[in-house]
Design a protein around this motif. Structure first.
Motif, PDB file in Angstrom:
ATOM      1  N   GLN A   1       0.819  -1.211   0.000  1.00 59.38           N
ATOM      2  CA  GLN A   1       0.000   0.000   0.000  1.00 59.38           C
ATOM      3  C   GLN A   1       0.848   1.253   0.000  1.00 59.38           C
ATOM      4  OE1 GLN A   1      -2.375  -1.269   3.217  1.00 59.38           O
ATOM      5  NE2 GLN A   1      -2.868  -2.904   1.797  1.00 59.38           N
ATOM      6  N   ASN A   2       1.937   1.232   0.748  1.00 60.46           N
ATOM      7  CA  ASN A   2       2.795   2.412   0.728  1.00 60.46           C
ATOM      8  C   ASN A   2       3.497   2.553  -0.613  1.00 60.46           C
ATOM      9  OD1 ASN A   2       1.943   2.783   3.264  1.00 60.46           O
ATOM     10  ND2 ASN A   2       3.795   2.029   4.262  1.00 60.46           N
ATOM     11  N   THR A   3       3.829   1.400  -1.235  1.00 57.67           N
ATOM     12  CA  THR A   3       4.393   1.480  -2.585  1.00 57.67           C
ATOM     13  C   THR A   3       3.399   2.132  -3.542  1.00 57.67           C
ATOM     14  OG1 THR A   3       5.395  -0.638  -2.092  1.00 57.67           O
ATOM     15  CG2 THR A   3       5.587   0.148  -4.338  1.00 57.67           C
ATOM     16  N   ALA A   4       2.115   1.802  -3.376  1.00 60.62           N
ATOM     17  CA  ALA A   4       1.103   2.415  -4.236  1.00 60.62           C
ATOM     18  C   ALA A   4       1.052   3.919  -4.016  1.00 60.62           C
ATOM     19  CB  ALA A   4      -0.260   1.782  -3.967  1.00 60.62           C
ATOM     20  N   LEU A   5       1.185   4.340  -2.754  1.00 61.14           N
ATOM     21  CA  LEU A   5       1.181   5.783  -2.484  1.00 61.14           C
ATOM     22  C   LEU A   5       2.376   6.465  -3.133  1.00 61.14           C
ATOM     23  CD1 LEU A   5       0.123   6.500   1.177  1.00 61.14           C
ATOM     24  CD2 LEU A   5      -0.907   7.295  -0.903  1.00 61.14           C
ATOM     25  N   VAL A   6       3.554   5.793  -3.046  1.00 61.47           N
ATOM     26  CA  VAL A   6       4.741   6.396  -3.661  1.00 61.47           C
ATOM     27  C   VAL A   6       4.556   6.507  -5.171  1.00 61.47           C
ATOM     28  CG1 VAL A   6       7.157   5.955  -4.161  1.00 61.47           C
ATOM     29  CG2 VAL A   6       6.329   5.729  -1.849  1.00 61.47           C
TER      30      VAL A   6
ATOM     31  N   ILE B   1      -4.597   0.285  -8.741  1.00 59.88           N
ATOM     32  CA  ILE B   1      -4.871  -1.156  -8.819  1.00 59.88           C
ATOM     33  C   ILE B   1      -4.031  -1.890  -7.787  1.00 59.88           C
ATOM     34  CG2 ILE B   1      -4.676  -3.151 -10.321  1.00 59.88           C
ATOM     35  CD1 ILE B   1      -5.212  -1.239 -12.647  1.00 59.88           C
ATOM     36  N   LEU B   2      -2.751  -1.518  -7.655  1.00 56.90           N
ATOM     37  CA  LEU B   2      -1.881  -2.180  -6.683  1.00 56.90           C
ATOM     38  C   LEU B   2      -2.413  -2.001  -5.269  1.00 56.90           C
ATOM     39  CD1 LEU B   2       0.752  -3.579  -5.979  1.00 56.90           C
ATOM     40  CD2 LEU B   2       1.867  -1.380  -5.995  1.00 56.90           C
ATOM     41  N   PHE B   3      -2.917  -0.787  -4.995  1.00 56.13           N
ATOM     42  CA  PHE B   3      -3.444  -0.517  -3.667  1.00 56.13           C
ATOM     43  C   PHE B   3      -4.596  -1.445  -3.313  1.00 56.13           C
ATOM     44  CE2 PHE B   3      -3.751   2.238  -0.103  1.00 56.13           C
ATOM     45  CZ  PHE B   3      -5.070   2.185   0.276  1.00 56.13           C
ATOM     46  N   PHE B   4      -5.523  -1.587  -4.249  1.00 58.65           N
ATOM     47  CA  PHE B   4      -6.703  -2.398  -3.948  1.00 58.65           C
ATOM     48  C   PHE B   4      -6.376  -3.872  -3.835  1.00 58.65           C
ATOM     49  CE2 PHE B   4     -10.866  -0.412  -3.932  1.00 58.65           C
ATOM     50  CZ  PHE B   4     -10.508   0.895  -4.112  1.00 58.65           C
TER      51      PHE B   4
ATOM     52  N   ILE C   1     -10.790  -5.798 -11.671  1.00 60.61           N
ATOM     53  CA  ILE C   1     -10.912  -6.228 -13.066  1.00 60.61           C
ATOM     54  C   ILE C   1     -11.545  -5.101 -13.872  1.00 60.61           C
ATOM     55  CG2 ILE C   1     -11.985  -7.888 -14.593  1.00 60.61           C
ATOM     56  CD1 ILE C   1     -11.840  -9.893 -12.381  1.00 60.61           C
ATOM     57  N   THR C   2     -12.618  -4.518 -13.321  1.00 57.78           N
ATOM     58  CA  THR C   2     -13.282  -3.417 -14.025  1.00 57.78           C
ATOM     59  C   THR C   2     -12.350  -2.224 -14.166  1.00 57.78           C
ATOM     60  OG1 THR C   2     -15.173  -4.128 -12.734  1.00 57.78           O
ATOM     61  CG2 THR C   2     -15.454  -2.211 -14.107  1.00 57.78           C
ATOM     62  N   VAL C   3     -11.568  -1.947 -13.121  1.00 60.98           N
ATOM     63  CA  VAL C   3     -10.712  -0.758 -13.175  1.00 60.98           C
ATOM     64  C   VAL C   3      -9.614  -0.940 -14.208  1.00 60.98           C
ATOM     65  CG1 VAL C   3      -9.164   0.686 -11.838  1.00 60.98           C
ATOM     66  CG2 VAL C   3     -11.248  -0.130 -10.840  1.00 60.98           C
ATOM     67  N   ILE C   4      -9.120  -2.190 -14.366  1.00 66.64           N
ATOM     68  CA  ILE C   4      -8.095  -2.423 -15.388  1.00 66.64           C
ATOM     69  C   ILE C   4      -8.679  -2.157 -16.766  1.00 66.64           C
ATOM     70  CG2 ILE C   4      -6.654  -4.182 -16.460  1.00 66.64           C
ATOM     71  CD1 ILE C   4      -6.288  -5.428 -13.761  1.00 66.64           C
TER      72      ILE C   4
END
Lengths: 533, 119
Positions: B11-16, B46-49, B80-83
């Motif tokens: 999650q922190n990677t997604a924020l970065v 997407i990574l965050f979720f 899947i929808t977001v991708i």
């Protein structure tokens, strides 16, 4: 005739797909109009015959807490009524225009379905998806005629709104991490069990940044005038955008503020932002000469007034703001359509070159006058009703001064229309087709009907009788006339300062600066929340 | 030291990634770089979720489980929808960019804005 709630979403979307496949131009156009009128009748029927609010319907066969839900309460009822009135009238106005073909009707009708779904949905992830899809459709409609200016405006609009939606997505993700659900109703119930409001700061900041950009609050409104007033956008699309789509951002903003209202108090910030937006929007509107840009900057100003009224946290102001969303949608759409009739006659969009509407077509001039009276808050128009509700509880002090400044700046910017209407004309007449006359007449009659019977209208929609406390004594008429005269005098004074006005007109943010402003806004909200906790 | 290692999760990677993408959007004037940065923002979301309810002990939520607890399938299904939306957004913005390039002959946001104001 009470339809299940998902019909308001499925009927426009599926019929648009079927009509696009059938692909006969005349059938498509007129059948789409029939579908939209059917939806309007069913929304009105549902409002009159509904039993209890809120009505929650589940979209699957599971029980209510587990399934994905649609919700109809007084707020979403007002928005759905606004959408059902604006779409058929906008479609009717332009139904015989050249650009209204199969693809256009497909996009327009499915846009109605998606916007209805934004208002009805009770699930954060659904709202994210629907607003993304609506932004994509709107940007295609803006660029429909593929003019160079329209291509830039449409692309700017799309990219800025997509970035705002990424912020929104992160906020929804943090909410899921904390609460374990996407459902708004369940989150509302679980919110009372949060002990430490510090956990909620990050999702709140993400959600508010996304919603503030969609509703065009102060530092983040640069995309709106370009998107709404781009020269070659069809005016039906502009009226839907200004009247309805920008209100979906306000709708999400208010829902989020109410959801977090027990734990995070942001009242003061949004009062200041709303008032600042309102005054600055009207100042920008005043400095424009292009009639469509004037109206779209004015939309920014009125949305600021709506956010200001919502965050006052008073009962009258809350209902006044809800009514103002409805009334502003109607008379802004009326003014955009009527000015489109004038633009197509004079073949120019500059308000300085258009004059003498009163002598050219009395009906059009009367419709303009009704719109201007509504937007400046005259008594007995629906704008006057909602503004009277907003200002009912303000008793002196700083807030009342702010409110008076906001309404006077509005009147100053609309004084430009007085020479537009009443000066001498060159003798030609404006001819309008029958469907345009019917459309404008319907808008004007909605303005007058919901103005005179405003209290009953509010009672039927929301079940609350705050509207009955609004009276129109003679004092209000005199105050209105005095305010308008003072505004006209101030307009004549400022009109001479052309250099300042040109300078204001040339202020513009480009794409990188808009994104930077968004990040700074996000940082400001985070810093403010950390500071007060 | 353990605190710092604990903070390096998905999650922190997604924020970065989000903030790197926002830097790219606000500091680069090339339109194609803006579109690439927008794709980066989508990837961050997407990574965050996907990593919301998982730790190193959880299994992918497919198949039969006997001894392991699966990760939460709801956000994974939502992604899947977001991708799909992300792919269509990339396609749409790229075709809009081609349309804009045919009319303005430049790939610089500021030059396009100046040309538009002259029109």
């Amino acid at each position: 005739m009470i339809l299940p709630l998902f019909y308001y979403i499925v009927l426009p979307t599926f019929s648009s797909i079927i009509l696009f496949v059938i692909s006969k131009k005349r059938l498509t156009k007129y059948f789409a109009l029939i579908v939209q009128i059917f939806l309007l009748v069913s929304v009105i029927g549902r409002i009159f015959y509904q039993e209890g609010l809120p009505a929650i319907e589940s979209l699957s066969s599971h029980a209510i807490p587990i399934s994905m839900n649609l919700r109809w309460d007084s707020f979403s009822g007002i928005m759905l009524l606004l959408s059902s009135i604006l779409f058929p009238l906008a479609h009717l106005y332009g139904i015989r225009r050249k650009h209204v073909g199969n693809l256009y009707v497909f996009l327009f009708l499915s846009l109605q379905g998606f916007i209805n779904a934004v208002f009805l949905s009770a699930d954060f992830f659904n709202v994210y998806l629907l607003i993304e899809i609506s932004s994509i459709i709107v940007s295609i409609l803006i660029m429909y005629k593929r003019d160079p200016i329209a291509v830039y405006d449409g692309m700017l609009y799309l990219m800025v709104n997509l970035i705002a939606m990424v912020f929104f997505l992160f906020g929804v993700g943090y909410l899921y991490k904390i609460f374990g659900t996407f459902d708004m109703i369940k989150i509302e119930k679980l919110m009372t069990e949060i002990k430490d409001p510090g956990v909620l700061i990050l999702p709140f900041a993400f959600l508010i940044t996304g919603s503030s950009l969609k509703s065009a609050l102060m530092p983040l409104f640069s995309w709106l005038p370009k998107a709404h007033a781009t020269p070659s956008a069809p005016s039906q699309v502009s009226s839907i955008l200004s009247g309805l789509f920008v209100k979906s951002g306000v709708y999400m903003l208010v829902r989020i503020l109410i959801l977090f209202s027990g734990k995070i108090e942001m009242g003061v910030v949004f009062i200041v932002l709303g008032a600042f937006t309102s005054i600055l929007g009207a100042v920008f509107a005043f400095s424009q000469t292009d009639i469509k840009l004037l109206l779209s900057y004015h939309t920014v100003s009125q949305v600021g007034l709506i956010v200001f009224a919502f965050s006052l946290d008073a009962k009258y102001a809350y209902y006044g703001a809800m009514m103002h969303i409805f009334t502003h949608g109607i008379f802004k759409a009326l003014l955009i359509m009527a000015s489109d009739a004038a633009v197509s006659h004079f073949k120019t969009r500059s308000i300085k070159k258009m004059y003498g509407i009163w002598h050219m077509n009395k009906g059009l001039a009367i419709v303009f006058i009704i719109g201007i009276l509504g937007i400046t808050g005259a008594p007995f128009m629906n704008g006057g009703f909602s503004k009277a509700l907003i200002s009912k509880d303000m008793s002196g002090g700083f807030l009342e001064i702010l409110y008076i400044v906001m309404s006077m700046v509005t009147m100053i910017s609309f004084s430009k229309f007085i020479p537009f209407l009443f000066s001498k004309s060159d003798g030609s007449k404006i001819k309008m087709r029958i469907e345009k006359k019917i459309s404008l007449f319907s808008y004007a009659s909605v303005v007058i009907i919901t103005g005179i019977w405003g209290a009953q209208f509010l009672y039927v929609l929301t079940g609350s009788d705050v509207g009955y406390a609004v009276h129109y004594p003679l004092k209000k008429f005199l105050i209105y006339i005095v305010e308008f005269s003072v505004s006209f005098i101030l307009y004549k004074y400022f009109y001479k300062k052309q250099n300042i006005l040109k300078g204001i007109r040339s202020l513009e943010l480009d794409f990188n600066q808009i994104v930077l402003t968004m990040c700074l806004f996000f940082g400001f909200i985070m810093a403010y929340l950390e500071f007060i906790n | 030291m353990e605190n710092v290692i604990e903070m390096i999760n998905a999650q922190n990677t997604a924020l970065v990634l989000l903030f790197v993408g926002l830097y790219g959007l606000s500091a680069r004037r090339n339109i194609v770089k803006s579109i690439i940065a927008l794709g980066m923002l989508q990837t961050a979301g997407i990574l965050f979720f996907i990593s919301l309810d998982s730790n190193s002990n959880s299994a992918p939520p497919i198949g039969v489980f006997q001894y392991t607890i699966p990760a939460d399938p709801v956000p994974i299904a939502a992604m899947i929808t977001v991708i799909i939306v992300g792919v269509s957004i990339t396609a749409l913005t790229l075709s809009m960019f081609i349309s804009m390039y045919h009319r303005y002959a430049t790939t610089n946001w500021i030059k396009v804005k100046n040309k538009r104001n002259k029109l």
